[in-house]
Motif scaffolding. Structure first.
Motif, PDB file in Angstrom:
ATOM      1  N   LYS A  12       0.816  -1.217   0.000  1.00 24.91           N
ATOM      2  CA  LYS A  12       0.000   0.000   0.000  1.00 24.91           C
ATOM      3  C   LYS A  12       0.851   1.269   0.000  1.00 24.91           C
ATOM      4  O   LYS A  12       0.326   2.362  -0.169  1.00 24.91           O
ATOM      5  CB  LYS A  12      -0.912   0.031   1.236  1.00 24.91           C
ATOM      6  CG  LYS A  12      -2.003  -1.007   1.213  1.00 24.91           C
ATOM      7  CD  LYS A  12      -2.826  -0.907   2.491  1.00 24.91           C
ATOM      8  CE  LYS A  12      -3.831  -2.021   2.610  1.00 24.91           C
ATOM      9  NZ  LYS A  12      -4.557  -1.957   3.897  1.00 24.91           N
ATOM     10  N   VAL A  13       2.150   1.119   0.187  1.00 26.57           N
ATOM     11  CA  VAL A  13       3.052   2.270   0.268  1.00 26.57           C
ATOM     12  C   VAL A  13       2.978   3.130  -0.986  1.00 26.57           C
ATOM     13  O   VAL A  13       3.091   4.341  -0.929  1.00 26.57           O
ATOM     14  CB  VAL A  13       4.506   1.787   0.536  1.00 26.57           C
ATOM     15  CG1 VAL A  13       5.526   2.824   0.190  1.00 26.57           C
ATOM     16  CG2 VAL A  13       4.645   1.344   1.981  1.00 26.57           C
ATOM     17  N   GLY A  14       2.789   2.515  -2.123  1.00 24.10           N
ATOM     18  CA  GLY A  14       2.767   3.259  -3.383  1.00 24.10           C
ATOM     19  C   GLY A  14       4.175   3.362  -3.934  1.00 24.10           C
ATOM     20  O   GLY A  14       4.818   2.352  -4.204  1.00 24.10           O
ATOM     21  N   ASP A  15       4.666   4.565  -4.057  1.00 23.77           N
ATOM     22  CA  ASP A  15       6.010   4.787  -4.596  1.00 23.77           C
ATOM     23  C   ASP A  15       7.029   4.543  -3.493  1.00 23.77           C
ATOM     24  O   ASP A  15       7.203   5.368  -2.596  1.00 23.77           O
ATOM     25  CB  ASP A  15       6.136   6.208  -5.144  1.00 23.77           C
ATOM     26  CG  ASP A  15       7.434   6.443  -5.896  1.00 23.77           C
ATOM     27  OD1 ASP A  15       8.446   5.779  -5.592  1.00 23.77           O
ATOM     28  OD2 ASP A  15       7.445   7.306  -6.780  1.00 23.77           O
ATOM     29  N   GLU A  16       7.708   3.411  -3.571  1.00 25.91           N
ATOM     30  CA  GLU A  16       8.667   3.039  -2.522  1.00 25.91           C
ATOM     31  C   GLU A  16       9.808   4.046  -2.422  1.00 25.91           C
ATOM     32  O   GLU A  16      10.341   4.291  -1.341  1.00 25.91           O
ATOM     33  CB  GLU A  16       9.250   1.636  -2.777  1.00 25.91           C
ATOM     34  CG  GLU A  16       8.253   0.519  -2.658  1.00 25.91           C
ATOM     35  CD  GLU A  16       7.647   0.120  -3.994  1.00 25.91           C
ATOM     36  OE1 GLU A  16       7.928   0.790  -5.019  1.00 25.91           O
ATOM     37  OE2 GLU A  16       6.881  -0.849  -4.010  1.00 25.91           O
ATOM     38  N   ARG A  17      10.190   4.640  -3.552  1.00 23.41           N
ATOM     39  CA  ARG A  17      11.292   5.613  -3.552  1.00 23.41           C
ATOM     40  C   ARG A  17      10.920   6.848  -2.721  1.00 23.41           C
ATOM     41  O   ARG A  17      11.737   7.371  -1.968  1.00 23.41           O
ATOM     42  CB  ARG A  17      11.643   6.009  -4.983  1.00 23.41           C
ATOM     43  CG  ARG A  17      12.257   4.859  -5.779  1.00 23.41           C
ATOM     44  CD  ARG A  17      12.469   5.212  -7.248  1.00 23.41           C
ATOM     45  NE  ARG A  17      13.270   6.408  -7.395  1.00 23.41           N
ATOM     46  CZ  ARG A  17      12.948   7.431  -8.193  1.00 23.41           C
ATOM     47  NH1 ARG A  17      11.855   7.408  -8.914  1.00 23.41           N
ATOM     48  NH2 ARG A  17      13.732   8.482  -8.266  1.00 23.41           N
ATOM     49  N   LEU A  18       9.688   7.324  -2.869  1.00 24.21           N
ATOM     50  CA  LEU A  18       9.249   8.465  -2.057  1.00 24.21           C
ATOM     51  C   LEU A  18       9.120   8.057  -0.594  1.00 24.21           C
ATOM     52  O   LEU A  18       9.523   8.792   0.303  1.00 24.21           O
ATOM     53  CB  LEU A  18       7.914   9.011  -2.561  1.00 24.21           C
ATOM     54  CG  LEU A  18       7.958   9.979  -3.726  1.00 24.21           C
ATOM     55  CD1 LEU A  18       6.545  10.357  -4.152  1.00 24.21           C
ATOM     56  CD2 LEU A  18       8.757  11.220  -3.381  1.00 24.21           C
ATOM     57  N   TRP A  19       8.537   6.878  -0.350  1.00 24.19           N
ATOM     58  CA  TRP A  19       8.328   6.424   1.021  1.00 24.19           C
ATOM     59  C   TRP A  19       9.651   6.315   1.771  1.00 24.19           C
ATOM     60  O   TRP A  19       9.767   6.789   2.901  1.00 24.19           O
ATOM     61  CB  TRP A  19       7.612   5.073   1.009  1.00 24.19           C
ATOM     62  CG  TRP A  19       7.276   4.566   2.378  1.00 24.19           C
ATOM     63  CD1 TRP A  19       6.137   4.825   3.084  1.00 24.19           C
ATOM     64  CD2 TRP A  19       8.090   3.733   3.213  1.00 24.19           C
ATOM     65  NE1 TRP A  19       6.195   4.183   4.301  1.00 24.19           N
ATOM     66  CE2 TRP A  19       7.384   3.514   4.411  1.00 24.19           C
ATOM     67  CE3 TRP A  19       9.336   3.153   3.066  1.00 24.19           C
ATOM     68  CZ2 TRP A  19       7.895   2.748   5.450  1.00 24.19           C
ATOM     69  CZ3 TRP A  19       9.842   2.382   4.106  1.00 24.19           C
ATOM     70  CH2 TRP A  19       9.114   2.187   5.280  1.00 24.19           C
ATOM     71  N   ILE A  20      10.661   5.703   1.140  1.00 28.03           N
ATOM     72  CA  ILE A  20      11.937   5.490   1.828  1.00 28.03           C
ATOM     73  C   ILE A  20      12.617   6.829   2.104  1.00 28.03           C
ATOM     74  O   ILE A  20      13.268   7.011   3.131  1.00 28.03           O
ATOM     75  CB  ILE A  20      12.850   4.500   1.048  1.00 28.03           C
ATOM     76  CG1 ILE A  20      13.850   3.824   1.999  1.00 28.03           C
ATOM     77  CG2 ILE A  20      13.575   5.169  -0.100  1.00 28.03           C
ATOM     78  CD1 ILE A  20      13.287   2.742   2.824  1.00 28.03           C
ATOM     79  N   ARG A  21      12.446   7.803   1.213  1.00 28.29           N
ATOM     80  CA  ARG A  21      13.014   9.138   1.435  1.00 28.29           C
ATOM     81  C   ARG A  21      12.318   9.837   2.600  1.00 28.29           C
ATOM     82  O   ARG A  21      12.955  10.492   3.411  1.00 28.29           O
ATOM     83  CB  ARG A  21      12.939   9.967   0.154  1.00 28.29           C
ATOM     84  CG  ARG A  21      14.041   9.611  -0.822  1.00 28.29           C
ATOM     85  CD  ARG A  21      13.742  10.068  -2.245  1.00 28.29           C
ATOM     86  NE  ARG A  21      14.855   9.780  -3.131  1.00 28.29           N
ATOM     87  CZ  ARG A  21      15.170   8.563  -3.584  1.00 28.29           C
ATOM     88  NH1 ARG A  21      14.454   7.516  -3.220  1.00 28.29           N
ATOM     89  NH2 ARG A  21      16.203   8.393  -4.395  1.00 28.29           N
ATOM     90  N   LYS A  22      11.009   9.687   2.669  1.00 25.25           N
ATOM     91  CA  LYS A  22      10.264  10.316   3.767  1.00 25.25           C
ATOM     92  C   LYS A  22      10.687   9.719   5.108  1.00 25.25           C
ATOM     93  O   LYS A  22      10.895  10.440   6.077  1.00 25.25           O
ATOM     94  CB  LYS A  22       8.759  10.157   3.560  1.00 25.25           C
ATOM     95  CG  LYS A  22       7.950  10.904   4.617  1.00 25.25           C
ATOM     96  CD  LYS A  22       6.495  10.954   4.269  1.00 25.25           C
ATOM     97  CE  LYS A  22       6.258  12.164   3.422  1.00 25.25           C
ATOM     98  NZ  LYS A  22       4.856  12.574   3.351  1.00 25.25           N
ATOM     99  N   VAL A  23      10.849   8.399   5.154  1.00 25.30           N
ATOM    100  CA  VAL A  23      11.257   7.749   6.401  1.00 25.30           C
ATOM    101  C   VAL A  23      12.677   8.172   6.779  1.00 25.30           C
ATOM    102  O   VAL A  23      12.942   8.533   7.928  1.00 25.30           O
ATOM    103  CB  VAL A  23      11.137   6.217   6.307  1.00 25.30           C
ATOM    104  CG1 VAL A  23      11.732   5.541   7.534  1.00 25.30           C
ATOM    105  CG2 VAL A  23       9.676   5.816   6.149  1.00 25.30           C
ATOM    106  N   ALA A  24      13.598   8.162   5.811  1.00 27.96           N
ATOM    107  CA  ALA A  24      14.985   8.552   6.101  1.00 27.96           C
ATOM    108  C   ALA A  24      15.058  10.002   6.559  1.00 27.96           C
ATOM    109  O   ALA A  24      15.779  10.322   7.517  1.00 27.96           O
ATOM    110  CB  ALA A  24      15.869   8.342   4.872  1.00 27.96           C
ATOM    111  N   LEU A  25      14.316  10.867   5.911  1.00 25.03           N
ATOM    112  CA  LEU A  25      14.315  12.272   6.311  1.00 25.03           C
ATOM    113  C   LEU A  25      13.714  12.431   7.703  1.00 25.03           C
ATOM    114  O   LEU A  25      14.221  13.197   8.527  1.00 25.03           O
ATOM    115  CB  LEU A  25      13.544  13.102   5.289  1.00 25.03           C
ATOM    116  CG  LEU A  25      13.715  14.600   5.385  1.00 25.03           C
ATOM    117  CD1 LEU A  25      15.179  15.006   5.243  1.00 25.03           C
ATOM    118  CD2 LEU A  25      12.874  15.284   4.321  1.00 25.03           C
ATOM    119  N   GLY A  26      12.655  11.653   7.979  1.00 24.13           N
ATOM    120  CA  GLY A  26      12.056  11.685   9.310  1.00 24.13           C
ATOM    121  C   GLY A  26      13.010  11.190  10.382  1.00 24.13           C
ATOM    122  O   GLY A  26      13.061  11.739  11.481  1.00 24.13           O
TER     123      GLY A  26
END
Length: 194
Positions: A85-99
């Motif tokens: 359900k994450v969708g775009d994994e590239r965006l998700w992983i960036r959001k988590v790393a930035l968080g």
């Protein structure tokens, strides 16, 4: 119809029983693991560079990337359907790393101001136009938008990541470009270039 040795009834092939549910789950997890490992190998350097473009040091960016990938694997291990359900994994992983780096736990990223004491943006542009250094001098919103843009994301994806309307993301990208253009022009003027 008696079973013949080495075969099924009447000497035919052995009977195949359908795999049990646990075997299917195991196969899916192995496939998910292989796909995630490939994703991590493909994205690791890109992710570290992204977090650095947002203002982190190399060590901070590497640490944030490691934790983001670990969180991705934890999500897959807990519930593979949630990962899908994450969708775009590239965006998700960036959001988590930035968080992880900003301490917001992957929620709406809040970038710290990056100190540029005694350094003008134009001076930074002269250092081989290193994007990490140049982007560090941009205001936080512009820096994040441009870091995402440099990773190949368009205004719609930038807007989704930043949780702002698309026109706002486009404005941030435009403002960042304008700031960088002015900086480059100022640098060229100080160097006597036309």
């Amino acid at each position: 119809m008696d079973n013949q040795p080495g075969g099924g009834p009447s000497g035919g092939p052995p009977s195949q029983t359908p795999p049990c549910r646990l075997q299917v789950v195991d196969i899916r997890m192995k496939a998910a693991h292989a796909a995630f490992v490939a994703f991590a190998e493909e994205q690791r350097l890109e992710l570290v560079r992204f977090v650095m473009r947002c203002g982190a040091s190399l060590a901070e960016a590497e640490s944030a990337a490691r934790e983001a990938f670990a969180e991705g694997w934890r999500l897959i291990s807990r519930d593979l359907r949630e990962w899908r359900k994450v969708g775009d994994e590239r965006l998700w992983i960036r959001k988590v790393a930035l968080g992880v780096w900003t301490g917001t736990g992957g929620m709406r990223p809040l970038l710290p101001e990056v100190a540029t004491v005694g350094v003008e943006l134009a001076d930074l542009a002269g250092q081989a136009l290193d994007t990490t250094i140049v982007l560090a001098a941009l205001p936080p919103g512009q820096r994040l938008a441009m870091a995402l843009h440099r990773d190949g994301f368009g205004p719609a994806e930038v807007a989704a990541f930043m949780e702002v309307p698309e026109p706002e993301a486009a404005r941030l990208l435009g403002d960042a470009r304008a700031t960088l253009r002015v900086s480059l022009a100022a640098y060229r003027t100080t160097q006597g270039e036309p």
